[in-house]
Design a protein around this motif. Structure first.
Motif, mmCIF file in Angstrom:
data_model
loop_
_atom_site.group_PDB
_atom_site.id
_atom_site.type_symbol
_atom_site.label_atom_id
_atom_site.label_comp_id
_atom_site.label_asym_id
_atom_site.label_seq_id
_atom_site.Cartn_x
_atom_site.Cartn_y
_atom_site.Cartn_z
ATOM 1 N N ALA A 420 14.833 13.728 43.069
ATOM 2 C CA ALA A 420 16.294 13.855 43.190
ATOM 3 C C ALA A 420 16.902 14.579 41.995
ATOM 4 O O ALA A 420 17.979 15.185 42.102
ATOM 5 C CB ALA A 420 16.921 12.467 43.329
ATOM 6 N N GLN A 421 16.222 14.527 40.838
ATOM 7 C CA GLN A 421 16.739 15.188 39.643
ATOM 8 C C GLN A 421 16.054 16.531 39.369
ATOM 9 O O GLN A 421 16.499 17.300 38.516
ATOM 10 C CB GLN A 421 16.542 14.281 38.421
ATOM 11 C CG GLN A 421 17.300 12.960 38.500
ATOM 12 C CD GLN A 421 16.930 12.074 37.326
ATOM 13 O OE1 GLN A 421 16.238 11.064 37.479
ATOM 14 N NE2 GLN A 421 17.390 12.446 36.149
ATOM 15 N N ALA A 422 14.964 16.807 40.082
ATOM 16 C CA ALA A 422 14.182 18.021 39.834
ATOM 17 C C ALA A 422 14.955 19.261 40.279
ATOM 18 O O ALA A 422 15.672 19.233 41.276
ATOM 19 C CB ALA A 422 12.849 17.940 40.560
ATOM 20 N N ARG A 423 14.806 20.318 39.525
ATOM 21 C CA ARG A 423 15.452 21.594 39.852
ATOM 22 C C ARG A 423 14.432 22.712 39.691
ATOM 23 O O ARG A 423 13.644 22.717 38.741
ATOM 24 C CB ARG A 423 16.626 21.859 38.911
ATOM 25 C CG ARG A 423 17.718 20.789 38.936
ATOM 26 C CD ARG A 423 18.537 20.864 40.218
ATOM 27 N NE ARG A 423 19.633 19.914 40.187
ATOM 28 C CZ ARG A 423 19.536 18.647 40.582
ATOM 29 N NH1 ARG A 423 18.381 18.195 41.051
ATOM 30 N NH2 ARG A 423 20.572 17.842 40.524
ATOM 31 N N ALA A 424 14.463 23.675 40.595
ATOM 32 C CA ALA A 424 13.526 24.798 40.525
ATOM 33 C C ALA A 424 13.656 25.533 39.200
ATOM 34 O O ALA A 424 12.670 26.009 38.636
ATOM 35 C CB ALA A 424 13.772 25.757 41.694
ATOM 36 N N GLU A 425 14.882 25.590 38.650
ATOM 37 C CA GLU A 425 15.089 26.322 37.398
ATOM 38 C C GLU A 425 14.518 25.593 36.183
ATOM 39 O O GLU A 425 14.455 26.159 35.085
ATOM 40 C CB GLU A 425 16.585 26.598 37.170
ATOM 41 C CG GLU A 425 17.459 25.365 37.105
ATOM 42 C CD GLU A 425 18.055 24.990 38.457
ATOM 43 O OE1 GLU A 425 19.118 24.357 38.464
ATOM 44 O OE2 GLU A 425 17.441 25.341 39.497
ATOM 45 N N PHE A 426 14.060 24.346 36.360
ATOM 46 C CA PHE A 426 13.430 23.621 35.256
ATOM 47 C C PHE A 426 11.991 24.099 35.018
ATOM 48 O O PHE A 426 11.432 23.855 33.960
ATOM 49 C CB PHE A 426 13.404 22.118 35.540
ATOM 50 C CG PHE A 426 14.742 21.436 35.481
ATOM 51 C CD1 PHE A 426 15.876 22.136 35.086
ATOM 52 C CD2 PHE A 426 14.872 20.101 35.823
ATOM 53 C CE1 PHE A 426 17.120 21.513 35.039
ATOM 54 C CE2 PHE A 426 16.107 19.477 35.770
ATOM 55 C CZ PHE A 426 17.234 20.181 35.383
ATOM 56 N N ASP A 427 11.387 24.755 36.027
ATOM 57 C CA ASP A 427 10.001 25.195 35.889
ATOM 58 C C ASP A 427 9.851 26.137 34.701
ATOM 59 O O ASP A 427 10.638 27.069 34.518
ATOM 60 C CB ASP A 427 9.552 25.914 37.178
ATOM 61 C CG ASP A 427 8.147 26.499 37.062
ATOM 62 O OD1 ASP A 427 7.302 25.880 36.399
ATOM 63 O OD2 ASP A 427 7.908 27.589 37.628
ATOM 64 N N ASN A 428 8.828 25.867 33.872
ATOM 65 C CA ASN A 428 8.504 26.678 32.696
ATOM 66 C C ASN A 428 9.623 26.652 31.660
ATOM 67 O O ASN A 428 9.758 27.564 30.864
ATOM 68 C CB ASN A 428 8.195 28.124 33.096
ATOM 69 C CG ASN A 428 7.432 28.865 32.001
ATOM 70 O OD1 ASN A 428 6.612 28.295 31.296
ATOM 71 N ND2 ASN A 428 7.718 30.155 31.852
ATOM 72 N N GLN A 429 10.399 25.567 31.646
ATOM 73 C CA GLN A 429 11.456 25.422 30.654
ATOM 74 C C GLN A 429 11.122 24.290 29.689
ATOM 75 O O GLN A 429 10.662 23.222 30.100
ATOM 76 C CB GLN A 429 12.794 25.133 31.336
ATOM 77 C CG GLN A 429 13.299 26.278 32.207
ATOM 78 C CD GLN A 429 13.454 27.567 31.435
ATOM 79 O OE1 GLN A 429 14.075 27.610 30.371
ATOM 80 N NE2 GLN A 429 12.881 28.657 31.960
ATOM 81 N N LEU A 430 11.359 24.539 28.409
ATOM 82 C CA LEU A 430 11.204 23.502 27.399
ATOM 83 C C LEU A 430 12.515 22.747 27.302
ATOM 84 O O LEU A 430 13.558 23.327 26.989
ATOM 85 C CB LEU A 430 10.852 24.132 26.047
ATOM 86 C CG LEU A 430 9.447 24.740 25.961
ATOM 87 C CD1 LEU A 430 9.337 25.660 24.752
ATOM 88 C CD2 LEU A 430 8.395 23.644 25.876
ATOM 89 N N MET A 431 12.465 21.446 27.592
ATOM 90 C CA MET A 431 13.684 20.645 27.651
ATOM 91 C C MET A 431 13.496 19.363 26.841
ATOM 92 O O MET A 431 12.399 18.794 26.801
ATOM 93 C CB MET A 431 14.032 20.314 29.101
ATOM 94 C CG MET A 431 14.137 21.550 29.990
ATOM 95 S SD MET A 431 14.507 21.182 31.717
ATOM 96 C CE MET A 431 16.207 20.635 31.568
ATOM 97 N N THR A 432 14.575 18.927 26.220
ATOM 98 C CA THR A 432 14.547 17.682 25.461
ATOM 99 C C THR A 432 14.937 16.534 26.379
ATOM 100 O O THR A 432 15.978 16.588 27.049
ATOM 101 C CB THR A 432 15.506 17.746 24.266
ATOM 102 O OG1 THR A 432 15.121 18.828 23.412
ATOM 103 C CG2 THR A 432 15.460 16.448 23.465
#
Length: 451
Positions: A420-432
């Motif tokens: 429910a929180q996943a987003r395609a734009e999160f792929d290959n992103q470094l996130m805190t």
């Protein structure tokens, strides 16, 4: 010159067994074929070409290889089937005897796989067009393995896998890898830096260094592994490197100290122990004793207290008496490591371990494996729990639509972001993120919050 016109619009199915090195090579083959116009077959879609990259580390691996070949031949009738990898190198006659296999390539020939595939595929197409159905499997395998097949690719993954070394000179008594992969060899540091720079241009952020005996890097070129690490650390655009496996006797204090303070090398190590019994280590012809191994773990933890340390352990090898196994269990119980990769000993034809008289039963191997796996779970869960509530940087990886996303922290804690929180734009992103509690199957920490 390879004529790519025969491959335009063809569909390929790729299947890999075994280590990260095999996955790296397969993804490179797929990229090369993709550049020639070959597309990857969708799930359930019949392929024109099937490529199986095999493993032969145990007899179970051999069995899985044969099963995979039979399954792909059955699911893709009429496909041109290529088998390569360690099992193809060690047992080419058996592989070529499997109905439906068209081409068997050994370790040397893997470097020219596309050329062999092109020649064989076009030849078979021409034979079929002329009505000649009596086409035999072509087997190419050499004993003197010297070639090096470069590989830096991610396939359908997020992380890149960079092959920095191949082969092994160690000849441990239980192992066939030197016969399957050849002696240790490597490309130049300059060529590997160029491949890492290309990965950065393609948007890659993390690279895993792969090989058979990575710490032995330099046998071919006279260079050192520590110098490779320093050169890669300077490549702009790559935020993370991981070293897939490093022999304890080749893990230098200089390397540990450098990685502890480096820009991009992660606090994550995978170190093969094989046995915590000095008696068994001598029977295996390993190049260290358990004290050296313990010293390396202590050095890593002193420099990087939160480092993830994975350890390979073999159970039930010849000569491993109950007392020797208890030595291993107690040694690992008291060692500050994070996870155990446990696998039972498998007798390999031609190895000198077959001369050791004491044989462990399959039942005892299972019991010993289960004990060590339980110990591994305890250690991994304790390591994860120490980090709950902390903030961490995670590189998220692509997930199927509607599924949870996963990623890894710098020190290799696996995290899970609900669908429910996943987003395609999160792929290959470094996130805190903030690390939450264990997920439902106890394999990851949940993401409590995304910054």
């Amino acid at each position: 010159m390879i004529d790519s016109s025969a491959f335009q619009g063809k569909k390929a199915n790729y299947y890999t067994l075994g280590c990260k090195l095999n996955f790296s090579e397969t993804s490179t083959f797929a990229k090369m074929l993709g550049d020639m116009g070959v597309v990857t077959a969708a799930k359930g879609e019949q392929a024109d070409i099937c490529l199986i990259n095999t493993c032969s580390v145990t007899d179970v691996a051999d069995h899985k290889c044969r099963q995979a070949i039979h399954r792909l031949v059955r699911q893709n009738p009429g496909a041109f089937v290529v088998v390569t990898g360690c099992y193809a190198q060690l047992s080419p006659e058996r592989v070529s005897g499997i109905e439906g296999v068209d081409l068997v390539l050994g370790s040397n020939e893997k470097a020219n796989l596309i050329q062999f595939l092109s020649e064989g595929f076009v030849s078979r197409e021409n034979d079929s067009a002329s009505g000649n159905s009596d086409v035999k499997c072509h087997t190419v395998k050499t004993k003197d393995i010297r070639s090096f097949a470069p590989s830096c690719s991610r396939g359908n993954r997020t992380r890149y896998f960079l092959k920095v070394q191949d082969g092994c000179d160690y000849f441990c008594t239980y192992c066939t890898i030197p016969y399957a992969r050849g002696f240790s060899r490597n490309p130049t540091i300059a060529s590997l830096v160029a491949q890492a720079e290309q990965a950065a241009r393609e948007g890659g952020k993390e690279i895993v260094l792969t090989g058979v005996n990575i710490g032995d890097f330099g046998k071919t070129t006279g260079e050192r592994f520590i110098d490779l690490v320093k050169a890669l650390d300077a490549v702009e655009g790559i935020s993370r490197y991981r070293i897939s496996s490093l022999e304890p006797d080749l893990l230098s204090d200089e390397l540990i100290a450098y990685c502890a303070n480096s820009r991009a090398f992660m606090p994550h190590y995978h170190i093969p122990l094989q046995s915590g019994s000095d008696e068994v280590l001598r029977l295996m012809h390993r190049h260290y004793d358990r004290q050296l191994f313990a010293d390396k773990i202590h050095s890593i933890k002193a420099a990087m207290p939160n480092a993830f340390i994975g350890v390979d352990v073999m159970v039930g090898c010849r000569g491993e008496t109950p007392e020797c196994f208890e030595d291993t269990y107690e040694f690992l119980r008291d060692l500050d490591v994070t996870q155990l990769h446990v696998f039972p000993y498998s007798e390999r034809p031609g190895t000198s371990a077959l001369k050791i008289p004491y044989v462990v039963s399959d039942a005892d191997k299972r019991v010993r494996s289960q004990r060590l796996l339980a110990l591994s779970d305890e250690k991994t869960h304790a390591f994860y729990e120490r980090h709950i509530g902390q903030q961490a940087e995670v590189l998220f990886e692509k997930a199927p639509q509607g599924k949870a996303m996963h990623g890894f922290t710098k020190n290799y804690i696996r995290v899970e972001l609900p669908a429910a929180q996943a987003r395609a734009e999160f792929d290959n992103q470094l996130m805190t993120i903030t690390l939450g509690g264990m997920n439902h199957d106890q394999t990851a920490l949940k993401v409590a919050a995304v910054k």
